[in-house]
Design an enzyme around this catalytic site. Structure first.
Site, PDB file in Angstrom:
ATOM      1  N   ASP A 148       0.830  -1.220   0.000  1.00 47.95           N
ATOM      2  CA  ASP A 148       0.000   0.000   0.000  1.00 47.95           C
ATOM      3  C   ASP A 148       0.860   1.264   0.000  1.00 47.95           C
ATOM      4  O   ASP A 148       0.735   2.107  -0.883  1.00 47.95           O
ATOM      5  CB  ASP A 148      -1.016   0.008   1.164  1.00 47.95           C
ATOM      6  N   ASP A 205       7.059   3.861   3.088  1.00 50.01           N
ATOM      7  CA  ASP A 205       7.346   5.048   3.893  1.00 50.01           C
ATOM      8  C   ASP A 205       8.860   5.060   4.188  1.00 50.01           C
ATOM      9  O   ASP A 205       9.637   5.488   3.347  1.00 50.01           O
ATOM     10  CB  ASP A 205       6.481   4.941   5.159  1.00 50.01           C
ATOM     11  N   THR A 206       9.289   4.553   5.342  1.00 50.68           N
ATOM     12  CA  THR A 206      10.735   4.476   5.593  1.00 50.68           C
ATOM     13  C   THR A 206      11.392   3.419   4.703  1.00 50.68           C
ATOM     14  O   THR A 206      12.602   3.466   4.470  1.00 50.68           O
ATOM     15  CB  THR A 206      11.030   4.103   7.063  1.00 50.68           C
ATOM     16  N   LYS A 233       6.123   7.496  -0.225  1.00 50.53           N
ATOM     17  CA  LYS A 233       6.460   8.685   0.583  1.00 50.53           C
ATOM     18  C   LYS A 233       7.977   8.831   0.588  1.00 50.53           C
ATOM     19  O   LYS A 233       8.633   8.468   1.573  1.00 50.53           O
ATOM     20  CB  LYS A 233       6.018   8.457   2.031  1.00 50.53           C
TER      21      LYS A 233
HETATM   22  P1  5GP Z   1       7.584   1.612   6.324  1.00 48.02           P
HETATM   23  O1  5GP Z   1       8.067   0.321   6.892  1.00 48.02           O
HETATM   24  O2  5GP Z   1       7.954   1.775   4.857  1.00 48.02           O
HETATM   25  O3  5GP Z   1       8.027   2.788   7.143  1.00 48.02           O
HETATM   26  O4  5GP Z   1       6.032   1.642   6.470  1.00 48.02           O
HETATM   27  C1  5GP Z   1       5.233   0.926   5.639  1.00 48.02           C
HETATM   28  C2  5GP Z   1       3.896   0.639   6.237  1.00 48.02           C
HETATM   29  O5  5GP Z   1       3.517   1.627   7.196  1.00 48.02           O
HETATM   30  C3  5GP Z   1       2.832   0.692   5.155  1.00 48.02           C
HETATM   31  O6  5GP Z   1       2.654  -0.551   4.563  1.00 48.02           O
HETATM   32  C4  5GP Z   1       1.623   1.129   5.935  1.00 48.02           C
HETATM   33  O7  5GP Z   1       0.995   0.004   6.483  1.00 48.02           O
HETATM   34  C5  5GP Z   1       2.189   1.970   7.050  1.00 48.02           C
HETATM   35  N1  5GP Z   1       2.087   3.401   6.706  1.00 48.02           N
HETATM   36  C6  5GP Z   1       3.069   4.235   6.294  1.00 48.02           C
HETATM   37  N2  5GP Z   1       2.588   5.470   6.078  1.00 48.02           N
HETATM   38  C7  5GP Z   1       1.268   5.408   6.352  1.00 48.02           C
HETATM   39  C8  5GP Z   1       0.186   6.355   6.283  1.00 48.02           C
HETATM   40  O8  5GP Z   1       0.335   7.534   5.920  1.00 48.02           O
HETATM   41  N3  5GP Z   1      -1.044   5.898   6.607  1.00 48.02           N
HETATM   42  C9  5GP Z   1      -1.272   4.617   7.010  1.00 48.02           C
HETATM   43  N4  5GP Z   1      -2.506   4.289   7.318  1.00 48.02           N
HETATM   44  N5  5GP Z   1      -0.289   3.697   7.085  1.00 48.02           N
HETATM   45  C10 5GP Z   1       0.960   4.097   6.753  1.00 48.02           C
END
Ligand code: 5GP
Length: 180
Positions: free
Chosen positions: A105, A108-109, A136
């Protein structure tokens, strides 16, 4: 005009129609890139639950090459709006020699998708690609290569079209920013 519970708190970013068109484009790109794929070794779509379930359901109907669909669950957020930094991954997949495309979906990081990629890479797939609905890039801490991305979003908390806050808002047909 549709009305949805809680919509007053969500500032629309991408409409249902904008999403539909972009998902169709991504499906066409995947179909073109994997045109050599065979019935014997179909494309292996791995959907990261829960947030990508609606995106994946729409996307798969625009993919014109043989494919299978599997799911894994990954959670890094509880009820908080910031990442905990811990990723729990549950799966029962066997992807050796498969052409795998992860359907996510939001990247982010990059931690979640990096952990999932590492886990599946250990099984020696024929290839491993990443398809994310939302990117992001401003928050990236773990560099990863994204093959397909729907939309770039700002560093705000996103909900709708399968993406939740504490299990709410998944049913919104559009993507928006949750006002906090
Ligand atoms: P990462 O591990 O890349 O930091 O985060 C990924 C996961 O964090 C995504 O699959 C999602 O589930 C959650 N996430 C990151 N940003 C958002 C956001 O703006 N809204 C929501 N609902 N979930 C997010």
């Amino acid at each position: 005009m549709e009305t949805h519970e809680h919509t007053a708190f969500v500032r629309p970013l991408f409409s249902r129609e904008t999403i539909r068109k972009r998902v169709a484009e991504i499906g066409a790109s995947i179909s073109a890139d994997f045109r050599e794929i065979t019935e014997e070794n179909p494309l292996c779509l791995v959907v990261v639950l829960k947030g990508a379930f609606i995106f994946a359901a729409d996307l798969v109907r625009y993919i014109r090459v043989p494919c299978t669909i599997d799911f894994l669950s990954a959670s890094s957020y509880g009820k908080e709006m910031i990442s905990s930094g811990d990723v729990t991954i549950r799966h029962a997949l066997s992807v050796q020699s498969r052409h795998v495309l992860l359907i996510e979906d939001i990247v982010d990081t990059g931690l979640t998708i990096q952990r999932i990629s590492a886990l599946l890479s250990a099984q020696s797939p024929a290839s491993l690609g990443i398809c994310t609905l939302l990117d992001k890039p401003s928050e990236r801490k773990h560099p990863i290569r994204i093959a397909y991305s729907g939309f770039t979003v700002p560093d705000r908390f996103i909900v709708g079209y399968g993406i939740d806050h504490a299990e709410h808002f998944r049913q919104l047909p559009f993507i928006g920013i949750l006002d906090s």
